[in-house]
Design an enzyme around this catalytic site. Structure first.
Site, PDB file in Angstrom:
ATOM      1  N   ALA A  10       5.675 -14.370  -8.542  1.00  0.00           N
ATOM      2  CA  ALA A  10       5.145 -15.284  -9.553  1.00  0.00           C
ATOM      3  C   ALA A  10       6.195 -15.622 -10.605  1.00  0.00           C
ATOM      4  O   ALA A  10       7.111 -14.836 -10.885  1.00  0.00           O
ATOM      5  CB  ALA A  10       3.922 -14.677 -10.222  1.00  0.00           C
ATOM      6  N   SER A  34       5.947 -10.344  -0.998  1.00  0.00           N
ATOM      7  CA  SER A  34       5.306 -11.653  -0.959  1.00  0.00           C
ATOM      8  C   SER A  34       4.706 -11.821   0.422  1.00  0.00           C
ATOM      9  O   SER A  34       5.162 -11.201   1.392  1.00  0.00           O
ATOM     10  CB  SER A  34       6.321 -12.768  -1.229  1.00  0.00           C
ATOM     11  OG  SER A  34       5.739 -14.045  -0.997  1.00  0.00           O
ATOM     12  N   LYS A  95      -1.892  -9.785 -18.014  1.00  0.00           N
ATOM     13  CA  LYS A  95      -3.131 -10.132 -18.675  1.00  0.00           C
ATOM     14  C   LYS A  95      -3.644 -11.471 -18.177  1.00  0.00           C
ATOM     15  O   LYS A  95      -2.857 -12.262 -17.672  1.00  0.00           O
ATOM     16  CB  LYS A  95      -2.978 -10.142 -20.202  1.00  0.00           C
ATOM     17  CG  LYS A  95      -1.702 -10.717 -20.771  1.00  0.00           C
ATOM     18  CD  LYS A  95      -1.300 -12.106 -20.437  1.00  0.00           C
ATOM     19  CE  LYS A  95      -2.274 -13.205 -20.725  1.00  0.00           C
ATOM     20  NZ  LYS A  95      -1.783 -14.522 -20.218  1.00  0.00           N
ATOM     21  N   ASP A 175      -6.009 -17.190 -20.402  1.00  0.00           N
ATOM     22  CA  ASP A 175      -4.552 -17.251 -20.403  1.00  0.00           C
ATOM     23  C   ASP A 175      -3.954 -16.990 -21.782  1.00  0.00           C
ATOM     24  O   ASP A 175      -3.012 -16.200 -21.923  1.00  0.00           O
ATOM     25  CB  ASP A 175      -4.093 -18.617 -19.890  1.00  0.00           C
ATOM     26  CG  ASP A 175      -2.589 -18.680 -19.690  1.00  0.00           C
ATOM     27  OD1 ASP A 175      -1.992 -17.659 -19.277  1.00  0.00           O
ATOM     28  OD2 ASP A 175      -1.992 -19.745 -19.933  1.00  0.00           O
TER      29      ASP A 175
END
Length: 328
Positions: A10, A34, A95, A175
């Site tokens: 990511a 991955s 998070k 987010d």
């Protein structure tokens, strides 16, 4: 040295976390996984990481890894954090660690059953900027705290971005809304009692693209907004009876300015600025995590704190469905 494995390639891992894990004084990245092995190998080569795996399961089974960093989409956090804990790996997870507070209980159980450390990656709680804010409030530098103001916004109209996909846990509150909430809770040591909120959803994406929140902490109030469809902005202000604290670039120093806090006196005739140049908060987070694993007396962001912060966000969503207050 603590050996880190990275669960996925990511962007936040590539751009922020992996470089700072590699630079940390007590850890090194030994493996990246991955579902696309070529992609895992390419990212591993970029950061001189020796091992690249074609599945997350292979990485969790590796004897070359002590702990896992998880930057997967939010909807997959709990699942893979539990799997990592059950594999005997320590876990640092991006998070928000969950989409609802009650989802965290099984992870706490897995943590305890396997005697591993599992933490949500709120890097701001390791930044000296926020520890100074907590110190100033705690020592009465602004007198009685009366109100906290916050804002966090950016503009993202990419339909392919996970932040705009509700099925992956996208939306502004998960987010970025979690940052004003956690920063206020961390700095004051207090929990919200009730909230009022307005939440707007994007007509195309279906995610929450704007939220305006008022929270009652008993001794003081908090108000903040967050948006994924507004100009870039970050601000936090702690206003007391005898002064106030302005926090510059409170969450992403560098992208939103230089990390600093300014303490203003009551008459606004004097101000002291505290600057924090060169701080790498992801590195500080990783080093604290590893010291905690080693048994040192280190402050880390525990899952019990994650439950409380997510309960705040859950209450915001509930409050948005009706007029008036919603109990946290």
């Amino acid at each position: 040295m603590f050996r880190w494995g990275i669960l996925s390639t990511a962007k936040i891992g590539r751009d922020h976390v992996i470089p700072q894990l590699q630079d940390s004084e007590n850890g090194v990245v030994t493996a990246i996984a991955s579902r696309d092995h070529a992609r895992a190998r390419a990212v591993a080569d970029r950061f001189s990481v020796p091992l690249a795996y074609a599945s997350y399961e292979e990485l969790l089974a590796s004897d070359e890894v002590d702990g896992i960093y998880i930057p997967l989409p939010t909807s997959q956090h709990i699942e893979w954090a539990i799997k990592a804990a059950e594999a005997g790996k320590h876990v640092l997870c991006e998070k928000p660690i969950a989409l609802h507070a009650d989802e965290i209980a099984p992870l706490i159980a897995a943590r305890d059953a396997n005697n591993v450390l599992v933490c949500e990656a709120f890097m701001v709680t390791y930044h000296p900027q926020w520890r100074k804010v907590r110190e100033l409030i705690g020592t009465g530098a602004i007198g009685r705290l009366r109100h906290v103001q916050g804002a966090f916004s950016y503009f993202n109209a990419d339909p392919a971005n996970m932040r705009n996909k509700p099925e992956l846990g996208g939306g502004g509150l998960p987010d970025i809304g979690v940052y004003p909430t956690v920063a206020t809770r961390f700095s004051t040591g207090r929990e919200p009692l009730r909230v009022q909120a307005t939440v707007e959803r994007h007509p195309e994406f279906g995610t929450d693209s704007y939220a305006s929140v008022k929270a009652d902490f008993g001794d003081f109030e908090m108000s903040f907004y967050c948006s994924t469809q507004m100009a870039l902005r970050q601000v936090m202000v702690f206003h007391g009876e005898e002064g106030f604290i302005e926090v510059t670039a409170p969450f992403n120093a560098g992208d939103y300015g230089h990390a600093a806090i300014t303490l203003h006196n009551q008459n606004h005739e004097e101000a002291r600025t505290f600057r924090f140049p060169g701080v790498r908060q992801y590195r500080l987070q990783a080093e604290a995590f590893v010291r905690k694993v080693a048994g040192e007396d280190e402050e880390v962001f525990k899952l019990e704190q994650s439950v409380l912060n997510q309960a705040f966000i859950d209450a915001v969503y509930r409050a948005a469905s009706h007029d008036g207050w919603e109990t946290v």
